[in-house]
Design a protein around this motif. Structure first.
Motif, PDB file in Angstrom:
ATOM      1  N   ASP A  90       3.491  -7.503   9.196  1.00  0.00           N
ATOM      2  CA  ASP A  90       3.595  -7.230   7.757  1.00  0.00           C
ATOM      3  C   ASP A  90       3.484  -5.724   7.540  1.00  0.00           C
ATOM      4  O   ASP A  90       2.580  -5.083   8.080  1.00  0.00           O
ATOM      5  N   TYR A  91       4.401  -5.178   6.746  1.00  0.00           N
ATOM      6  CA  TYR A  91       4.265  -3.764   6.370  1.00  0.00           C
ATOM      7  C   TYR A  91       3.007  -3.603   5.507  1.00  0.00           C
ATOM      8  O   TYR A  91       2.510  -4.583   4.945  1.00  0.00           O
ATOM      9  N   SER A  92       2.521  -2.370   5.372  1.00  0.00           N
ATOM     10  CA  SER A  92       1.381  -2.127   4.477  1.00  0.00           C
ATOM     11  C   SER A  92       1.726  -2.619   3.063  1.00  0.00           C
ATOM     12  O   SER A  92       2.875  -2.523   2.624  1.00  0.00           O
ATOM     13  N   GLY A  93       0.713  -3.193   2.399  1.00  0.00           N
ATOM     14  CA  GLY A  93       0.934  -3.714   1.045  1.00  0.00           C
ATOM     15  C   GLY A  93       1.683  -5.034   1.015  1.00  0.00           C
ATOM     16  O   GLY A  93       2.041  -5.526  -0.052  1.00  0.00           O
ATOM     17  N   HIS A  94       1.939  -5.604   2.191  1.00  0.00           N
ATOM     18  CA  HIS A  94       2.622  -6.896   2.299  1.00  0.00           C
ATOM     19  C   HIS A  94       1.714  -7.870   3.055  1.00  0.00           C
ATOM     20  O   HIS A  94       1.004  -7.464   3.980  1.00  0.00           O
ATOM     21  N   GLY A  95       1.778  -9.155   2.700  1.00  0.00           N
ATOM     22  CA  GLY A  95       1.139 -10.202   3.498  1.00  0.00           C
ATOM     23  C   GLY A  95      -0.310  -9.914   3.854  1.00  0.00           C
ATOM     24  O   GLY A  95      -1.138  -9.623   2.995  1.00  0.00           O
ATOM     25  N   GLU A  96      -0.590  -9.960   5.164  1.00  0.00           N
ATOM     26  CA  GLU A  96      -1.972  -9.844   5.651  1.00  0.00           C
ATOM     27  C   GLU A  96      -2.365  -8.411   6.024  1.00  0.00           C
ATOM     28  O   GLU A  96      -3.470  -8.179   6.511  1.00  0.00           O
ATOM     29  N   SER A  97      -1.456  -7.463   5.825  1.00  0.00           N
ATOM     30  CA  SER A  97      -1.769  -6.073   6.148  1.00  0.00           C
ATOM     31  C   SER A  97      -2.548  -5.402   5.026  1.00  0.00           C
ATOM     32  O   SER A  97      -2.506  -5.842   3.878  1.00  0.00           O
ATOM     33  N   GLY A  98      -3.227  -4.313   5.377  1.00  0.00           N
ATOM     34  CA  GLY A  98      -3.959  -3.538   4.378  1.00  0.00           C
ATOM     35  C   GLY A  98      -3.020  -2.613   3.616  1.00  0.00           C
ATOM     36  O   GLY A  98      -1.814  -2.599   3.849  1.00  0.00           O
ATOM     37  N   GLY A  99      -3.607  -1.831   2.713  1.00  0.00           N
ATOM     38  CA  GLY A  99      -2.823  -0.857   1.954  1.00  0.00           C
ATOM     39  C   GLY A  99      -2.237  -1.449   0.695  1.00  0.00           C
ATOM     40  O   GLY A  99      -2.121  -2.673   0.561  1.00  0.00           O
ATOM     41  N   ALA A 100      -1.866  -0.575  -0.232  1.00  0.00           N
ATOM     42  CA  ALA A 100      -1.293  -1.006  -1.518  1.00  0.00           C
ATOM     43  C   ALA A 100       0.225  -0.965  -1.447  1.00  0.00           C
ATOM     44  O   ALA A 100       0.803  -0.012  -0.910  1.00  0.00           O
ATOM     45  N   PHE A 101       0.858  -2.009  -1.999  1.00  0.00           N
ATOM     46  CA  PHE A 101       2.324  -2.078  -2.002  1.00  0.00           C
ATOM     47  C   PHE A 101       2.932  -0.834  -2.644  1.00  0.00           C
ATOM     48  O   PHE A 101       3.892  -0.253  -2.123  1.00  0.00           O
ATOM     49  N   ALA A 102       2.355  -0.393  -3.743  1.00  0.00           N
ATOM     50  CA  ALA A 102       2.915   0.743  -4.496  1.00  0.00           C
ATOM     51  C   ALA A 102       2.837   2.058  -3.722  1.00  0.00           C
ATOM     52  O   ALA A 102       3.519   3.027  -4.068  1.00  0.00           O
ATOM     53  N   ASP A 103       2.023   2.096  -2.661  1.00  0.00           N
ATOM     54  CA  ASP A 103       1.940   3.315  -1.842  1.00  0.00           C
ATOM     55  C   ASP A 103       2.973   3.323  -0.726  1.00  0.00           C
ATOM     56  O   ASP A 103       3.063   4.289   0.039  1.00  0.00           O
ATOM     57  N   GLY A 104       3.748   2.240  -0.609  1.00  0.00           N
ATOM     58  CA  GLY A 104       4.692   2.111   0.499  1.00  0.00           C
ATOM     59  C   GLY A 104       5.958   2.922   0.295  1.00  0.00           C
ATOM     60  O   GLY A 104       6.436   3.094  -0.828  1.00  0.00           O
ATOM     61  N   THR A 105       6.477   3.440   1.397  1.00  0.00           N
ATOM     62  CA  THR A 105       7.791   4.108   1.405  1.00  0.00           C
ATOM     63  C   THR A 105       8.513   3.662   2.680  1.00  0.00           C
ATOM     64  O   THR A 105       7.887   3.113   3.591  1.00  0.00           O
ATOM     65  N   ILE A 106       9.806   3.945   2.742  1.00  0.00           N
ATOM     66  CA  ILE A 106      10.565   3.594   3.950  1.00  0.00           C
ATOM     67  C   ILE A 106       9.981   4.321   5.165  1.00  0.00           C
ATOM     68  O   ILE A 106       9.801   3.729   6.226  1.00  0.00           O
ATOM     69  N   SER A 107       9.647   5.597   5.013  1.00  0.00           N
ATOM     70  CA  SER A 107       9.087   6.365   6.135  1.00  0.00           C
ATOM     71  C   SER A 107       7.801   5.730   6.646  1.00  0.00           C
ATOM     72  O   SER A 107       7.568   5.633   7.859  1.00  0.00           O
TER      73      SER A 107
END
Length: 254
Positions: free
Chosen positions: A59-76
């Motif tokens: 899971d990418y950050s901010g998705h599913g079981e991973s940490g982090g906020a979805f809104a902080d995600g970028t392609i990089s």
């Protein structure tokens, strides 16, 4: 189902599930706002187990079981997490299977791995591929209100057909997308590519897949158009087609 394992990537806990098995292994890359327990990923996981083939998903950050906020995600950010998971959990040759935004991540992974002299990608299977979607699909369609929200709030929201939560598109995502464009010139994957695209896809038009095919100059490219297929490609017949495409890619790589 086995619990996920976690990898720290730049201070964010990234959840992954890995099944050991034969090479070439299969690496699943999900779409924007989707997680590694979706129908397509689960179907491939079951198929890989039955074949005794290695399978990896995260899971990418901010998705599913991973940490982090979805809104902080970028392609990089999502790309660097995907590369870290790939390098940590796989050995030998791998087939990348990317859905929607995951196809963009897959193409960028190939570029970054080639740059680093790691030529381990044996094939790509791309479903409803959405490379460069921020620049090619989101930006041209922005309304005045959305442009105003991006400028003032740094994001805009759109209702989602797939969940009760709205889709959030941030200014950071859109600006960073421009640094990750893959469809601005020929794309040398140095491996076979199979694209599956629904003609009834309301999110990523089939013209986008056709444009992508035109940019894959030298490699063995197969395009399968599914007349009544939507963006999710999750009906039984779509899942069957996905499994057959991956199976054929494994044989080709073998």
């Amino acid at each position: 189902m086995a619990a996920p394992v976690f990898l720290d990537v730049d201070g964010t806990s990234i959840a992954a599930r890995r099944t050991a098995g034969a090479a070439p292994g299969i690496v699943w890359l999900g779409g924007y706002k989707s997680d590694m327990l979706g129908t397509k990923a689960e179907t491939l996981s079951e198929w890989a187990s039955g074949q005794g083939r290695a399978f990896l998903r995260h899971d990418y950050s901010g998705h599913g079981e991973s940490g982090g906020a979805f809104a902080d995600g970028t392609i990089s950010k999502w790309l660097s997490q995907s590369l870290a998971v790939f390098r940590h959990f796989t050995q030998g040759r791998q087939i990348l299977v990317g859905s929607s935004m995951g196809a963009w991540i897959a193409l960028r992974m190939v570029q970054e791995l080639q740059k680093a002299g790691e030529n381990r990608i044996a094939g790509l299977v791309l479903l409803a591929p959405a490379p460069d979607f921020t620049a090619e699909l989101v930006e041209p369609a922005l309304t005045k209100a959305q442009k105003r929200d991006l400028a003032k709030k740094g994001f805009f929201e759109e209702p989602s057909d797939y969940s009760a939560e709205p889709y959030i598109y941030t200014r950071a995502l859109i600006e960073d997308g421009r640094n990750n464009l893959t469809m601005n010139g020929p794309i040398d994957t140095h491996c076979p590519v199979h694209i599956l695209q629904g003609l009834a896809d309301a999110d990523v038009p089939s013209s986008h897949a056709l444009k992508l095919v035109g940019l894959l100059p030298a490699d063995d490219v197969t395009l399968s158009l599914i007349p009544d297929g939507d963006h999710r490609l999750s009906r039984p017949q779509d899942l069957d087609m996905l499994v057959r495409a991956v199976d054929a890619m494994v044989r080709q790589a073998g």
